[in-house]
Design an enzyme around this catalytic site. Sequence first.
Site, short mmCIF file in Angstrom:
data_model
loop_
_atom_site.label_atom_id
_atom_site.label_comp_id
_atom_site.label_asym_id
_atom_site.label_seq_id
_atom_site.Cartn_x
_atom_site.Cartn_y
_atom_site.Cartn_z
N SER A 1 0.83 -1.20 0.00
CA SER A 1 0.00 0.00 0.00
C SER A 1 0.87 1.26 0.00
O SER A 1 1.75 1.41 -0.86
CB SER A 1 -0.96 -0.04 1.20
OG SER A 1 -1.88 1.02 1.16
N ASP B 1 0.41 -4.29 -3.95
CA ASP B 1 -0.68 -3.34 -4.17
C ASP B 1 -0.25 -1.92 -3.78
O ASP B 1 -0.88 -1.26 -2.94
CB ASP B 1 -1.92 -3.75 -3.38
CG ASP B 1 -3.20 -3.56 -4.20
OD1 ASP B 1 -3.11 -3.43 -5.44
OD2 ASP B 1 -4.30 -3.55 -3.61
N HIS C 1 -7.39 -5.14 -1.18
CA HIS C 1 -6.21 -4.41 -0.75
C HIS C 1 -5.66 -4.89 0.59
O HIS C 1 -4.44 -4.91 0.79
CB HIS C 1 -6.56 -2.92 -0.67
CG HIS C 1 -5.39 -2.03 -0.48
ND1 HIS C 1 -4.36 -1.93 -1.40
CD2 HIS C 1 -5.07 -1.17 0.53
CE1 HIS C 1 -3.47 -1.05 -0.98
NE2 HIS C 1 -3.86 -0.58 0.18
#
Length: 357
Positions: free
Chosen positions: A160, A189, A261
């Site tokens: 992230s 991600d 996510h």
Amino acid sequence: METRLVFPLVMLLGILLKSNLVLPTPVSESDHSVLEQASVFETGKFHPVTSDVRTPSSCLPPRPLLIVRPEEQGTYPVILFHHGTACWNSWYTDVLKFISSHGYIVVAPQLYRWILPWPSPQDELDRAAKVANWLPSGLRCALPENIEGDLQNLALAGHSRGGYIAFALALGLADVALEVNFSALIGVDPVAGRSKKNQLEPKILHDESCSFNISIPVAIIGTGLGNTSGIPCAPDGVSHTEFFNECRPPCSHFVTTDYGHMDVLDDNIGLDGWVARAACKGSGWGVSRDPMRKTVGGIFVAFLEAFFKGNHKEYNNILQKPNHFAPATLDPDPIPNKSEGTSCSGLSAMSMPAFAF
């Protein structure tokens, strides 16, 4: 007796066809030997041990650390892994232990606390650089005498916003001069902001193919559900597709189609973890996230085995037949791969439209 069995079997076949149930694809006889080689998606032979190193301590790390390393004596490559927005490093224990079981030391700093206020991206980046510079002297102090970290094989990784931090660190955007060299980069991600027009600073995405001035091998693992729901946690325009577009060869791009996510996190992460996970579209109630964690961990291992040790076989197998190997479904349409020797001028841009957050 055989006649009485025909009708129920026909009925069962009709139900299966009507429900569009997807049955497992049979593996041909020639594929069995290949499948047996893809052991990166199974727990490795080493026994991972976790430890916390917090300030103050005799080793004096710049930030509190979670270190996951094999119990067995040896010298192991090192991965510096950065957590995502409002996450604790301990929420990644399962996937980090899986990676470590294949013979890796993972150092996961806690760059800031879960509660507000969070540091600016630049402050977070500078903290990450200080942890990286601590490794040559500090990691030896934090490990048992019979365990060594091989900093000649040092990978940079993050999830992230931590993926953004890893890329920004590799791009040399920290205000703290780096004293170590990284040999590989992995983004899980990665997210560079709320939208293309509202990026984190320092800005790294420029909507230009191969714009990243990064010469080391890169692997990017995206999620199919990361850009969905009312407030996407990995919105189009600043997520994995754009990161891959701006990478130079060699770079590979994987997408776990049925996961979101936060599905790489542990299952038992407490109330604050549940809140963080609930904010993002995920795999849904009752669906195991273990295949996602094993897929992410297996790609880490196969990628690093290829570029650290020259063992390309398993990584190439995954690239060529992704869904014969990975526990989670990988987008086969196709898995893009910018191989060494590919000319950036011949690559088409794959940027997505800007998303209004």
